[in-house]
Design an enzyme around this catalytic site. Structure first.
Site, PDB file in Angstrom:
ATOM      1  N   ASP A  23      39.002 -48.314  30.834  1.00  0.00           N
ATOM      2  CA  ASP A  23      40.286 -48.281  30.135  1.00  0.00           C
ATOM      3  C   ASP A  23      41.419 -47.858  31.075  1.00  0.00           C
ATOM      4  O   ASP A  23      41.193 -47.148  32.053  1.00  0.00           O
ATOM      5  CB  ASP A  23      40.161 -47.289  28.968  1.00  0.00           C
ATOM      6  CG  ASP A  23      41.286 -47.444  27.965  1.00  0.00           C
ATOM      7  OD1 ASP A  23      41.983 -48.473  27.989  1.00  0.00           O
ATOM      8  OD2 ASP A  23      41.462 -46.519  27.151  1.00  0.00           O
ATOM      9  N   ASN A  71      39.847 -57.496  21.372  1.00  0.00           N
ATOM     10  CA  ASN A  71      40.838 -57.796  22.411  1.00  0.00           C
ATOM     11  C   ASN A  71      41.528 -59.150  22.236  1.00  0.00           C
ATOM     12  O   ASN A  71      42.542 -59.424  22.877  1.00  0.00           O
ATOM     13  CB  ASN A  71      40.225 -57.713  23.819  1.00  0.00           C
ATOM     14  CG  ASN A  71      39.952 -56.294  24.282  1.00  0.00           C
ATOM     15  OD1 ASN A  71      39.064 -56.040  25.083  1.00  0.00           O
ATOM     16  ND2 ASN A  71      40.723 -55.336  23.775  1.00  0.00           N
TER      17      ASN A  71
END
Ligand code: FPP
Length: 244
Positions: A23, A71
Site C-alpha cells: 500500500d 480496485n
C-alpha cells in the site's frame, strides 16, 4: 557450533509464507508531485527487490496483493496502468527471477482481466515452472470473500454434500490451492504505509497470521524493511489459541 545452533533456531522461526499488502504507492507519488502511476511503477521495482531478498533468505511463498476485486472502481487509466504492470514486470525481470530460482503463480479471478495481462503472467509461470525456490504468488483481481464464495459454488456444483463440509474441503477449493498444501496460509502478513486493515486479502487463509504494519510506503519498502518485519515475526509467540 553455537553459531550453527543459533542459525538453525533462527531458520526454524522464519515465516514460510509471507503475504504483503503493498500500500501507499499513490500517496508516495503525490508527495513527490507526480501522478499516481509513477508510484505504481516504483512499487513494481520495490517488488522485485523484496522478492529477490525474500527468496535469498529462504522464504517459501510470498503472496503479493497487486490488484483487488475492489480496485476496479479506480479511474480507468490507473486500472489500465496497473494491469499493464505484469507485462512490464515479466519482460524486465523474468531473467532475474529465473536466476534467483523464483517460481511465479497467480491467484484471483481470471474472468474480466485483460488477455495481455493474463498471457504475460502465464508465460512467466511457464518459464519459471522448473524453478524450485520461492513462489512469488500474484494476487490479482483477488478478493478474500469472493475466493470463499467461488470455492463453495465449485463444491456445490461438484455434488459435494455441503452439510458435512470440512475446513480441509474448503481449503482445497480456495485459490491458494495452487500452492503446496502446507504453505497455503500466510504465517506473516505485512501491510505498508500506515493503514491497519486487511482489505479483503486472504480472508480465510489469514485466520492465524501474524500481522505487521509498517509506516513506510511500498515504493520505499526495501530489503532492510523486510528484515525488520521478519525479525518482528521471530519475536512473536504463536499459540494458535492454545497455551504454551
Ligand atoms: C496500493 O497503493 C497499490 C496498488 C493497488 C497496486 C499495487 C501494485 C504494485 C505495487 C505493483 C505491482 C507489480 C505488478 C507486477 C503487478 P495505493 O494506490 O492504494 O496507494 P495509496 O493508498 O497511497 O493511494
Amino acid at each position: 557450533m553455537f553459531n550453527n545452533l543459533k542459525n538453525k533456531e533462527q531458520e526454524e522461526l522464519l515465516p514460510e509464507h509471507i503475504g504483503i499488502i503493498m500500500d501507499g504507492n499513490g500517496r508516495w507519488a503525490k508527495k513527490k508531485g507526480k501522478p499516481r502511476i509513477f508510484g505504481h511503477k516504483a512499487g513494481m521495482d520495490s517488488l522485485k527487490d523484496v522478492a529477490v531478498h525474500g527468496a535469498r533468505r529462504g522464504i517459501k511463498v510470498m503472496t503479493v496483493y497487486a490488484f483487488s476485486t475492489e480496485n476496479w472502481t479506480r479511474p480507468v487509466d490507473e486500472v489500465k496502468f496497473i494491469m499493464s504492470l505484469p507485462i512490464d514486470f515479466y519482460s524486465k525481470y523474468v531473467p532475474v527471477l529465473k536466476e534467483e530460482n523464483i517460481q511465479i503463480r497467480m491467484i484471483g479471478e481470471r474472468a474480466g482481466m485483460p488477455k495481455a495481462t493474463l498471457d504475460s503472467i502465464d508465460r512467466a509461470a511457464r518459464e519459471t515452472s522448473e524453478n524450485t525456490g520461492m513462489i512469488l504468488n500474484f494476487a490479482m483481481n483477488y478478493g478474500g470473500r469472493r475466493d470463499i464464495i467461488l470455492a463453495i459454488q465449485e463444491l456445490a456444483k461438484s455434488g459435494q454434500d455441503l452439510s458435512t463440509l470440512t475446513e480441509e474441503d474448503l481449503s482445497k477449493h480456495l485459490q491458494t490451492a495452487v500452492l503446496p498444501e502446507n504453505l497455503r496460509d500466510p504465517d506473516l502478513i505485512i501491510r505498508t504505509s500506515g493503514e491497519q486493515r486487511m482489505s479483503n486479502f486472504l480472508t480465510w487463509q489469514s485466520a492465524y497470521s501474524e500481522l505487521y504494519f509498517a509506516q513506510t510506503a511500498w515504493p520505499d519498502f526495501d530489503e532492510a524493511e523486510l528484515d525488520k518485519a521478519i525479525a518482528a515475526f521471530q519475536k512473536r509467540d504463536r499459540r494458535y489459541g492454545g497455551v504454551k
